[in-house]
Design an enzyme around this catalytic site. Structure first.
Site, PDB file in Angstrom:
ATOM      1  N   ASP A 113      63.612   5.799 -96.705  1.00 35.60           N
ATOM      2  CA  ASP A 113      63.616   4.548 -97.472  1.00 35.60           C
ATOM      3  C   ASP A 113      64.131   4.792 -98.881  1.00 35.60           C
ATOM      4  O   ASP A 113      64.010   5.893 -99.431  1.00 35.60           O
ATOM      5  CB  ASP A 113      62.223   3.910 -97.511  1.00 35.60           C
ATOM      6  CG  ASP A 113      61.167   4.796 -98.163  1.00 35.60           C
ATOM      7  OD1 ASP A 113      61.232   6.030 -97.998  1.00 35.60           O
ATOM      8  OD2 ASP A 113      60.264   4.256 -98.836  1.00 35.60           O
ATOM      9  N   GLU A 115      57.882   6.082 -98.558  1.00 37.05           N
ATOM     10  CA  GLU A 115      57.617   6.934 -99.720  1.00 37.05           C
ATOM     11  C   GLU A 115      57.812   6.175-101.013  1.00 37.05           C
ATOM     12  O   GLU A 115      57.048   6.343-101.963  1.00 37.05           O
ATOM     13  CB  GLU A 115      58.536   8.159 -99.692  1.00 37.05           C
ATOM     14  CG  GLU A 115      58.085   9.307-100.599  1.00 37.05           C
ATOM     15  CD  GLU A 115      58.567   9.191-102.044  1.00 37.05           C
ATOM     16  OE1 GLU A 115      58.050   9.928-102.902  1.00 37.05           O
ATOM     17  OE2 GLU A 115      59.465   8.369-102.324  1.00 37.05           O
ATOM     18  N   GLU A 116      58.824   5.320-101.047  1.00 36.19           N
ATOM     19  CA  GLU A 116      59.122   4.560-102.257  1.00 36.19           C
ATOM     20  C   GLU A 116      58.213   3.342-102.408  1.00 36.19           C
ATOM     21  O   GLU A 116      58.183   2.727-103.471  1.00 36.19           O
ATOM     22  CB  GLU A 116      60.583   4.105-102.249  1.00 36.19           C
ATOM     23  CG  GLU A 116      61.609   5.231-102.223  1.00 36.19           C
ATOM     24  CD  GLU A 116      61.670   6.015-103.520  1.00 36.19           C
ATOM     25  OE1 GLU A 116      60.825   5.785-104.418  1.00 36.19           O
ATOM     26  OE2 GLU A 116      62.563   6.869-103.643  1.00 36.19           O
ATOM     27  N   HIS A 137      67.159   6.279-108.850  1.00 33.14           N
ATOM     28  CA  HIS A 137      66.688   4.904-109.068  1.00 33.14           C
ATOM     29  C   HIS A 137      67.568   4.118-110.039  1.00 33.14           C
ATOM     30  O   HIS A 137      67.234   2.989-110.390  1.00 33.14           O
ATOM     31  CB  HIS A 137      65.227   4.880-109.547  1.00 33.14           C
ATOM     32  CG  HIS A 137      64.244   5.360-108.528  1.00 33.14           C
ATOM     33  ND1 HIS A 137      62.908   5.009-108.569  1.00 33.14           N
ATOM     34  CD2 HIS A 137      64.373   6.151-107.434  1.00 33.14           C
ATOM     35  CE1 HIS A 137      62.277   5.571-107.551  1.00 33.14           C
ATOM     36  NE2 HIS A 137      63.156   6.271-106.848  1.00 33.14           N
TER      37      HIS A 137
END
EC number: 3.5.1.18
Length: 378
Positions: free
Chosen positions: A68, A134-135, A350
């Site tokens: 993800d 995870e995100e 990000h």
């Protein structure tokens, strides 16, 4: 174009904003199965997880990663479309997930293939633990897979998390631990009233201020050989009705500790409550522990193998670090396994125009391959 780059592009071109895997794990499973891996999907809720293992004996090294990615932000601000995996003339690949962390997955997949072809009778086992959570909240991902593995007494000695750990050059830093993370949601209760009649009200902003100052200025600890001092940070303060003539009835504060092994969640909670109670405040306080601190010793087999692999490929000696945010390594470390993080440069994660160097991915593949050799052959 090399197999590593082709695989990385396929993964990056698959739009998988958390918690949507969107077929990435199927691609991974289809690649690993011909190499002799037993494939086990482990879905929990809406989250896709994959456990794949080759070998029956120990020692077991696990590669942990996530498919993800975070949202792209305004796509028109990207130099190249965020799911294009475009490679420019300078050999830079653009895309969401290039650094964090689909490229690492591709590198370890190819490294594993190369290793098994060269050493088909290797000792031990190789496994992949891949999640699509995870995100996001990280409640139905790695932590649930670990619980399932422990329930059937399936253990492993080593775990390499492919998070982007490098700072200035590939392999210059290995994350051999992480600080713990403890968050608080504090509500200070006052009495709402007219701003011209403060004697008939109680302003929670005013009553909170001295206590908040104590929290900010307190030296929680001095850190140790592995960790910097514990950090207390306020992230949000909300109060008031929006009107300028009303004393608010409450004040809400969100704060976070990033803490070392010098502290426990209980000691930090006790310290906050002691400060609030010393100021005789009326409050509610909710806590959320998202991870405990962990450390993998520098003289352990995993760090020795990874450091040697970096020296073999890059000619440099990595430094050990526990800085940065939390990762799924916090869940894996609780099993007692040695855990480290090693991946590409982290300077664009990000961000708009997240990107990696193609040449770095080729080198990272060889670092991962050499790590397997150092652990399972030599």
């Amino acid at each position: 174009m090399s197999e590593t780059i082709q695989l990385a592009q396929k993964l990056i071109q698959t739009e998988s904003v958390t918690p949507n895997d969107n077929g990435c794990q199927t691609l991974i499973a289809d690649y690993l199965k011909p190499l002799g891996f037993d494939i086990e999907p482990m879905p929990f809720g809406e989250v896709e997880n994959l456990w794949a293992r080759a070998g029956k004996d120990g020692p077991v090294i696990v590669f942990a990663g996530h498919t993800d990615v975070v949202p792209t932000g305004p796509e028109e601000k990207w130099t190249h479309p965020p799911f294009s995996a475009h490679i420019d003339a300078d050999g830079i690949m653009y895309g969401r997930g290039t650094a964090d962390m689909k490229s690492s997955i591709a590198c370890f997949m190819v490294a594993t293939k190369q290793f098994i072809k060269q050493y088909p009778d290797f000792k031990g086992s190789i496994a992949f633990l891949i999640t699509s959570d995870e995100e996001g909240p990280a409640v139905n991902g790695t932590v649930k897979v670990i619980e399932a593995l422990e329930a059937r007494n399936e253990k492993f000695e080593y775990c390499l998390v492919g998070e982007p750990s490098s700072s200035n050059t590939l392999g210059d830093s290995i994350k051999n631990g992480r600080r713990g993370s403890l968050s608080g949601h504090l509500t200070i209760k006052g009495i709402q009233g007219h701003i011209a009649y403060p004697q008939l009200a109680e302003n929670p902003i005013h009553t909170l201020s001295p206590a908040l100052s104590d929290m900010v200025n307190k030296v929680w600890d001095k850190g140790n050989d592995y960790f910097p001092p514990t950090s207390f940070q306020v992230s949000n303060i909300h109060s008031g009705t929006g009107a300028t003539n009303v004393i608010p009835g409450d004040c809400v504060v969100d704060f976070n500790f990033r803490f070392s092994t010098e502290q426990t969640p209980e000691s930090l909670k006790a310290g906050i409550h002691q400060i609030l109670d010393s100021h005789q405040l009326n409050y509610d306080l909710d806590w959320n522990l998202s991870g405990l601190p962990f450390i993998t010793p520098a003289d352990g087999e995993l760090i020795q193998a990874v450091s040697k692999a970096i020296e073999q490929e890059m000619g440099t000696t990595p430094e050990l670090s526990t800085g940065g945010g939390t990762s799924d390594g916090r869940f894996i470390a609780q099993t007692g396994a040695q855990v480290i993080e090693l991946g590409p440069l982290n300077d664009t994660i990000h961000k708009i125009d997240e990107r990696v160097s193609v040449s770095d991915l080729e080198k990272l593949t060889q670092i991962y391959r050499n790590t397997l050799i150092n652990l399972l052959v030599t």
